[in-house]
Structure formats: C-alpha cells, structure tokens
Design a protein around this motif. Structure first.
Motif, PDB file in Angstrom:
ATOM      1  N   PHE A  88    -141.392 -65.161  54.934  1.00  0.00           N
ATOM      2  CA  PHE A  88    -142.137 -64.625  53.684  1.00  0.00           C
ATOM      3  C   PHE A  88    -143.302 -63.849  54.579  1.00  0.00           C
ATOM      4  O   PHE A  88    -144.198 -64.258  55.284  1.00  0.00           O
ATOM      5  CB  PHE A  88    -142.829 -65.959  53.019  1.00  0.00           C
ATOM      6  CG  PHE A  88    -143.676 -65.916  52.135  1.00  0.00           C
ATOM      7  CD1 PHE A  88    -143.857 -64.676  51.366  1.00  0.00           C
ATOM      8  CD2 PHE A  88    -144.448 -66.836  51.568  1.00  0.00           C
ATOM      9  CE1 PHE A  88    -144.785 -64.369  50.216  1.00  0.00           C
ATOM     10  CE2 PHE A  88    -144.987 -66.779  50.221  1.00  0.00           C
ATOM     11  CZ  PHE A  88    -145.182 -65.470  49.698  1.00  0.00           C
ATOM     12  N   ALA A  89    -143.329 -62.664  53.901  1.00  0.00           N
ATOM     13  CA  ALA A  89    -144.214 -61.573  54.468  1.00  0.00           C
ATOM     14  C   ALA A  89    -145.359 -61.622  53.106  1.00  0.00           C
ATOM     15  O   ALA A  89    -145.112 -61.141  52.107  1.00  0.00           O
ATOM     16  CB  ALA A  89    -143.950 -60.102  54.673  1.00  0.00           C
ATOM     17  N   GLU A  90    -146.603 -61.899  53.395  1.00  0.00           N
ATOM     18  CA  GLU A  90    -147.657 -62.058  52.274  1.00  0.00           C
ATOM     19  C   GLU A  90    -148.314 -60.490  52.250  1.00  0.00           C
ATOM     20  O   GLU A  90    -148.185 -59.785  53.161  1.00  0.00           O
ATOM     21  CB  GLU A  90    -148.706 -63.220  52.936  1.00  0.00           C
ATOM     22  CG  GLU A  90    -148.410 -64.366  52.014  1.00  0.00           C
ATOM     23  CD  GLU A  90    -148.604 -64.400  50.732  1.00  0.00           C
ATOM     24  OE1 GLU A  90    -149.058 -63.498  50.094  1.00  0.00           O
ATOM     25  OE2 GLU A  90    -148.727 -65.640  50.105  1.00  0.00           O
ATOM     26  N   LEU A  91    -149.244 -60.553  51.333  1.00  0.00           N
ATOM     27  CA  LEU A  91    -149.608 -59.219  50.870  1.00  0.00           C
ATOM     28  C   LEU A  91    -150.714 -58.778  52.026  1.00  0.00           C
ATOM     29  O   LEU A  91    -150.797 -57.481  52.108  1.00  0.00           O
ATOM     30  CB  LEU A  91    -150.429 -59.199  49.506  1.00  0.00           C
ATOM     31  CG  LEU A  91    -151.030 -60.217  48.930  1.00  0.00           C
ATOM     32  CD1 LEU A  91    -152.193 -60.804  48.541  1.00  0.00           C
ATOM     33  CD2 LEU A  91    -150.249 -60.171  47.526  1.00  0.00           C
ATOM     34  N   GLU A  92    -151.513 -59.556  52.733  1.00  0.00           N
ATOM     35  CA  GLU A  92    -152.499 -59.108  53.754  1.00  0.00           C
ATOM     36  C   GLU A  92    -151.788 -59.119  55.169  1.00  0.00           C
ATOM     37  O   GLU A  92    -152.235 -58.750  56.197  1.00  0.00           O
ATOM     38  CB  GLU A  92    -153.497 -59.774  53.847  1.00  0.00           C
ATOM     39  CG  GLU A  92    -153.569 -61.340  54.478  1.00  0.00           C
ATOM     40  CD  GLU A  92    -152.413 -62.231  54.081  1.00  0.00           C
ATOM     41  OE1 GLU A  92    -152.309 -63.046  54.979  1.00  0.00           O
ATOM     42  OE2 GLU A  92    -152.044 -62.240  53.032  1.00  0.00           O
ATOM     43  N   GLY A  93    -150.603 -59.256  55.055  1.00  0.00           N
ATOM     44  CA  GLY A  93    -149.602 -59.140  56.443  1.00  0.00           C
ATOM     45  C   GLY A  93    -149.392 -60.467  57.111  1.00  0.00           C
ATOM     46  O   GLY A  93    -148.479 -60.416  58.079  1.00  0.00           O
ATOM     47  N   THR A  94    -149.968 -61.704  56.611  1.00  0.00           N
ATOM     48  CA  THR A  94    -149.215 -62.895  57.341  1.00  0.00           C
ATOM     49  C   THR A  94    -147.967 -63.392  57.246  1.00  0.00           C
ATOM     50  O   THR A  94    -147.100 -62.809  55.979  1.00  0.00           O
ATOM     51  CB  THR A  94    -150.036 -64.160  56.319  1.00  0.00           C
ATOM     52  OG1 THR A  94    -151.559 -63.975  56.739  1.00  0.00           O
ATOM     53  CG2 THR A  94    -149.711 -65.276  57.351  1.00  0.00           C
ATOM     54  N   ALA A 151    -135.665 -64.604  52.443  1.00  0.00           N
ATOM     55  CA  ALA A 151    -136.830 -63.526  52.538  1.00  0.00           C
ATOM     56  C   ALA A 151    -137.458 -63.084  51.626  1.00  0.00           C
ATOM     57  O   ALA A 151    -136.959 -62.977  50.319  1.00  0.00           O
ATOM     58  CB  ALA A 151    -136.033 -62.469  53.301  1.00  0.00           C
ATOM     59  N   VAL A 152    -138.811 -63.176  51.443  1.00  0.00           N
ATOM     60  CA  VAL A 152    -139.679 -62.665  50.474  1.00  0.00           C
ATOM     61  C   VAL A 152    -140.725 -61.799  50.938  1.00  0.00           C
ATOM     62  O   VAL A 152    -141.315 -61.832  51.898  1.00  0.00           O
ATOM     63  CB  VAL A 152    -140.595 -63.823  49.762  1.00  0.00           C
ATOM     64  CG1 VAL A 152    -141.428 -63.247  48.726  1.00  0.00           C
ATOM     65  CG2 VAL A 152    -139.650 -64.856  49.091  1.00  0.00           C
ATOM     66  N   GLU A 153    -140.905 -60.478  50.208  1.00  0.00           N
ATOM     67  CA  GLU A 153    -142.029 -59.676  50.588  1.00  0.00           C
ATOM     68  C   GLU A 153    -143.067 -59.662  49.301  1.00  0.00           C
ATOM     69  O   GLU A 153    -142.434 -59.475  48.203  1.00  0.00           O
ATOM     70  CB  GLU A 153    -141.565 -58.320  50.737  1.00  0.00           C
ATOM     71  CG  GLU A 153    -142.637 -57.366  50.749  1.00  0.00           C
ATOM     72  CD  GLU A 153    -143.139 -57.157  52.145  1.00  0.00           C
ATOM     73  OE1 GLU A 153    -144.228 -56.518  52.155  1.00  0.00           O
ATOM     74  OE2 GLU A 153    -142.554 -57.481  52.931  1.00  0.00           O
TER      75      GLU A 153
END
Length: 142
Positions: free
Chosen positions: A37-43, A123-125
């Motif tokens: 999982f790629a979070e909006l701030e880059g985590t 997977a999630v973006e």
C-alpha cells in the motif's frame, strides 16, 4: 462467486462501510497478507498487518470519527483472467463537517487477484486529487 467486474466494484464499497464504522480490520479484510500500500505522502506498507497497525493508531487519533463520503468507482476492469483493477474516488469528512474540502479528496488504484474463489487486493496506490489550478498555485513562486 465468479470473476466479475461487479465483484471488483464491491471491494471499495465494503472498505468505505468499514471505515465509517471505525472497523480497521474490516477496512483491510479484502487485502492479501502480503499486500502493498503506497500512501499519499509516500509511506509504503508491505503487509496487511502493518496497514492495520498503522491505521488503528490513526483511527484512534487524527482520523477518529472521520467518514469516507462521495465514493465512486469510475473504472473497474478484469485485465486478464484472475487479475483486475479498480479506481475509486472518495472524500474524507472529519467530525463536525458537512462537506470535505477539495484538498481532502483522493483516488485509489487497487490491483486485485483471484484467490480462493474471491478477489483479493494485492496492491494499492492512494493519491490526492487536486485540480490543475491547485497544482499550478502550489508551483507559483511568491
């Protein structure tokens, strides 16, 4: 169950329902154990367990009482037997708000695979939705 676009579409709806109940485990119930999982701030989370742990803290603090609203799935497709993609747009409404501000809308891209007779997210973006005007404004030199 069959490999259908309708079944793919149901994943974001279940996630929104779980978020709005404050159910972190339910929010990630459709995720594979080894999902990313790629979070909006880059985590970048590398397992469902890591996602749940991080979001339990968030749901208990800064996101406590928040709700996902205005969710829609503008695109879902089976791209190959056993592989599907889903895009969802959604806003986050904080307690006491009637409408989320434009800066609190995001779009997620889910990649799902067919396992054990169901779609499982692998997977999630997660991306913030910003207007072209907001992007240009952020680039302007003052």
């Amino acid at each position: 169950m069959e490999q259908s676009v309708e079944a793919l579409n149901a994943i974001p709806a279940r996630m929104v329902g779980a978020w709005n109940r404050g159910d972190v485990a339910g929010f990630f119930a459709d995720f594979a154990e080894d999902a990313v999982f790629a979070e909006l701030e880059g985590t970048f989370y590398r397992s469902r367990a890591a996602m749940v742990a991080a979001h339990e803290e968030l749901f208990g603090t800064v996101l406590k009482g928040s709700r996902l609203v205005q969710g829609e799935v503008p695109y879902a497709r089976i791209i190959s037997p056993g592989v599907g993609v889903v895009y969802q747009r959604v806003g986050i409404l904080m307690p006491g708000e009637e409408e989320p501000p434009p800066t609190r809308f995001s779009m997620q891209l889910y990649v799902a695979v067919w396992r054990d007779d169901r779609w499982v997210v692998v997977a999630v973006e997660n991306s913030r939705l910003l207007s072209l005007e907001a992007v240009l404004e952020s680039l302007a030199v003052g």
